[in-house]
Design a protein around this motif. Structure first.
Motif, PDB file in Angstrom:
ATOM      1  N   UNK A 195       0.807  -1.213   0.000  1.00 24.83           N
ATOM      2  CA  UNK A 195       0.000   0.000   0.000  1.00 24.83           C
ATOM      3  C   UNK A 195       0.842   1.265   0.000  1.00 24.83           C
ATOM      4  N   UNK A 196       2.096   1.129   0.413  1.00 21.34           N
ATOM      5  CA  UNK A 196       2.970   2.297   0.434  1.00 21.34           C
ATOM      6  C   UNK A 196       3.507   2.581  -0.969  1.00 21.34           C
ATOM      7  N   UNK A 197       3.865   3.837  -1.192  1.00 23.62           N
ATOM      8  CA  UNK A 197       4.525   4.190  -2.435  1.00 23.62           C
ATOM      9  C   UNK A 197       5.954   3.625  -2.391  1.00 23.62           C
ATOM     10  N   UNK A 198       6.556   3.485  -3.555  1.00 28.10           N
ATOM     11  CA  UNK A 198       7.910   2.921  -3.608  1.00 28.10           C
ATOM     12  C   UNK A 198       8.922   4.056  -3.468  1.00 28.10           C
ATOM     13  N   UNK A 199       9.788   3.984  -2.453  1.00 25.30           N
ATOM     14  CA  UNK A 199      10.738   5.082  -2.240  1.00 25.30           C
ATOM     15  C   UNK A 199      11.825   5.132  -3.318  1.00 25.30           C
ATOM     16  N   UNK A 200      12.414   6.325  -3.464  1.00 24.10           N
ATOM     17  CA  UNK A 200      13.392   6.535  -4.533  1.00 24.10           C
ATOM     18  C   UNK A 200      14.531   5.510  -4.559  1.00 24.10           C
ATOM     19  N   UNK A 201      15.174   5.222  -3.427  1.00 29.19           N
ATOM     20  CA  UNK A 201      16.288   4.264  -3.492  1.00 29.19           C
ATOM     21  C   UNK A 201      15.852   2.901  -4.035  1.00 29.19           C
ATOM     22  N   UNK A 202      14.601   2.511  -3.732  1.00 30.18           N
ATOM     23  CA  UNK A 202      14.085   1.245  -4.244  1.00 30.18           C
ATOM     24  C   UNK A 202      13.900   1.332  -5.763  1.00 30.18           C
ATOM     25  N   UNK A 203      13.419   2.493  -6.235  1.00 32.62           N
ATOM     26  CA  UNK A 203      13.273   2.688  -7.675  1.00 32.62           C
ATOM     27  C   UNK A 203      14.629   2.618  -8.380  1.00 32.62           C
ATOM     28  N   UNK A 204      15.644   3.172  -7.726  1.00 28.64           N
ATOM     29  CA  UNK A 204      16.986   3.138  -8.331  1.00 28.64           C
ATOM     30  C   UNK A 204      17.441   1.688  -8.530  1.00 28.64           C
ATOM     31  N   UNK A 205      17.129   0.867  -7.544  1.00 27.14           N
ATOM     32  CA  UNK A 205      17.489  -0.544  -7.640  1.00 27.14           C
ATOM     33  C   UNK A 205      16.705  -1.216  -8.768  1.00 27.14           C
ATOM     34  N   UNK A 206      15.422  -0.907  -8.847  1.00 27.40           N
ATOM     35  CA  UNK A 206      14.592  -1.467  -9.927  1.00 27.40           C
ATOM     36  C   UNK A 206      15.148  -1.077 -11.289  1.00 27.40           C
ATOM     37  N   UNK A 207      15.657   0.152 -11.372  1.00 26.72           N
ATOM     38  CA  UNK A 207      16.215   0.630 -12.624  1.00 26.72           C
ATOM     39  C   UNK A 207      17.440  -0.172 -13.034  1.00 26.72           C
ATOM     40  N   UNK A 208      18.208  -0.604 -12.038  1.00 22.08           N
ATOM     41  CA  UNK A 208      19.389  -1.432 -12.338  1.00 22.08           C
ATOM     42  C   UNK A 208      18.950  -2.806 -12.826  1.00 22.08           C
ATOM     43  N   UNK A 209      17.872  -3.322 -12.224  1.00 21.75           N
ATOM     44  CA  UNK A 209      17.392  -4.651 -12.605  1.00 21.75           C
ATOM     45  C   UNK A 209      16.676  -4.612 -13.959  1.00 21.75           C
ATOM     46  N   UNK A 210      16.071  -3.441 -14.263  1.00 24.07           N
ATOM     47  CA  UNK A 210      15.313  -3.319 -15.512  1.00 24.07           C
ATOM     48  C   UNK A 210      15.733  -2.058 -16.250  1.00 24.07           C
TER      49      UNK A 210
END
Length: 439
Positions: free
Chosen positions: A308-323
């Motif tokens: 339910x929480x929004x995804x924080x920036x550091x997590x997005x950065x990690x997602x960007x590395x994976x995708x």
RNA sequence: GCCCUGGUAGUAUAGUCCGGUCUAGUAUAGGCGGCUGUCGCCCGCCCGACCCGGGUUCAAAUCCCGGCCAGGGCGCCA
């Protein structure tokens, strides 16, 4: 210093037109002195115009004395005109140069310049933005905005072909009731008004009449953000479509991105080379990940996000590395999305909202909209907004509002993806952020 | 709003840790002079800077405090 008048002189060629095949032809070129290399008996000027650079060569013992005298008074960044003869010359850049017969100086430049217009001595972004017009002399910088132009052209043409009509909605709005981000107040005669943060409500209303609309324009957010991807004033590309769902407009979006990438690659070869950037034209359909899938993926990387929480920036950065490509995030929790995003019929906890990501950057956000007035009013109240202040928006829902969907895309962020530039300030001519209001 | 880092000529930097060697080095831009094929031209000479205020000390670009400014990050960003 006394300058010359343009008089009857008119440009016959751009720098990019001057090549060995013009050998012997008289040309008139206009532009700015980018560099002067004085070897004593011979002097080379690099003249820059909007298309590139051309070398002007002046021989001390052969040149006309008036030309020689003018050439000696030149400095970087003077705007000048040259009437001369093209000479095929293997030793010159581009295989040709211009031997001037006449020279006119139109504008002089104060020396030393506040930054190096050739870009060899790099200046900090703060210094560059303070002298932005000079900074934009650099070819790499001009390339960014040519890429943006090509992207806009591609987007407009694609959307028109898809049957979308370009519209303009108000920038001045009456209240801050849309919720979410902070608005800039403006004095509107004797009342207070605000700068629009998005065309959301208006574009939704307009699908009642035009069914498929798009808008490209500036919007304003008074956020405290100070990052490389936020500005207080930004250009948004929005669409809204009647009788459509999130999946339908996601298809429009991925096809648009595909077309933009294809057109920019095809039309901006020189620009991309200057920027040392290669665009990989993404294949459609783009990958789609659900919110739950992403949460699971992050869990594996030891990042826990409560559902339910929004995804924080550091997590997005990690997602960007994976995708490291364009991908959609779907099935967001309803409570993490705006009031107008439609909850799923089979599970109202989950919405039909989506984001388009490029690596770790959110490029676009959209979804199926709520078209039932009752539900919309309920959602407004749930988010702590007053339905009363939305009455002008809500009236559209009394007149046969069809199911509809849409999205908004941050133009500058797209240009970042297209150029490889990492700071949004670099891809906006005169950026406005929390601290910068000039020039 | 919070956190981190930084502020030295027009620009970009060295020096700061560990105070004295700094009359603050270098590159580039600018000025003057020389050079006929440069393309980051070259060579010689010259100009030009320690963010502001306070403190510590025999001595501060260097250490401490406050301020201002900048960059980055976070939160926020329907």
């Amino acid at each position: 210093m006394k300058t010359d008048k343009m008089g009857e002189w008119r440009r016959t060629h751009y720098s990019s037109d001057v090549g060995p095949e013009l050998d012997g032809k008289e040309v008139t070129v206009f532009g700015w002195v980018q560099e002067i290399r004085d070897l004593g008996g011979i002097r080379f000027l690099i003249l820059q115009d909007k298309n590139g650079k051309v070398q002007i060569t002046i021989h001390r013992d052969k040149a006309d004395s008036k030309v020689l005298k003018k050439a000696e008074s030149l400095q970087r960044q003077y705007s000048i005109g040259i009437k001369g003869v093209v000479r095929k010359m293997g030793k010159a850049p581009g295989g040709a140069e211009i031997i001037p017969n006449e020279m006119r100086i139109f504008g002089v430049a104060k020396q030393p310049l506040p930054l190096d217009i050739t870009g060899r001595t790099r200046a900090d972004i703060d210094v560059r933005l303070d002298a932005r017009v000079l900074d934009l002399r650099r070819e790499e910088n001009q390339a960014i905005f040519r890429v943006q132009h090509a992207a806009l052209e591609a987007a407009r043409s694609f959307l028109s072909k898809q049957g979308f009509m370009e519209v303009f909605t108000p920038r001045i709005i009456v209240s801050a009731t849309e919720g979410g981000s902070a608005l800039f107040p403006v004095a509107y005669f004797k009342r207070e008004a605000f700068l629009a943060q998005s065309p959301q409500l208006y574009k939704e209303q307009l699908i009642l009449d035009f069914e498929k609309v798009f808008e490209i324009g500036p919007f304003f957010r008074a956020e405290e953000s100070h990052t490389r991807r936020h500005l207080s004033e930004f250009i948004s590309l929005d669409i809204e479509e009647a009788f459509a769902t999130a999946e339908d407009v996601m298809k429009v979006l991925e096809e648009l991105i595909h077309n933009v990438c294809k057109d920019v690659t095809g039309n901006c070869g020189r620009e991309l080379k200057l920027l040392k950037h290669k665009i990989e034209v993404p294949k459609t359909p783009f990958k789609r990940f659900t919110y739950d899938e992403v949460l699971e993926e992050l869990e594996e990387e030891k990042i826990h996000i409560p559902w339910g929480e929004d995804i924080p920036t550091p997590a997005f950065r990690l997602l960007g590395k994976l995708h490291p490509y364009y991908y959609f995030l779907t099935d967001w929790p309803t409570k993490a999305k705006a009031f107008y995003i439609k909850p799923r019929d089979d599970n109202p906890e989950i919405s039909e909202g989506f984001d388009l990501m490029w690596r770790w950057v959110e490029l676009s956000s959209g979804g199926t909209r709520i078209h039932s007035k009752d539900l919309l009013v309920k959602r407004l109240s749930e988010q702590g907004l007053s339905p009363e202040s939305f009455k002008h928006h809500l009236q559209a829902f009394d007149y046969g509002m069809p199911p509809h969907a849409g999205w908004g895309l941050g133009l500058a962020r797209l240009v970042m993806a297209l150029t490889g530039i990492r700071n949004i300030r670099d891809v906006v001519l005169f950026p406005r952020d929390r601290f910068r209001l000039t020039p």
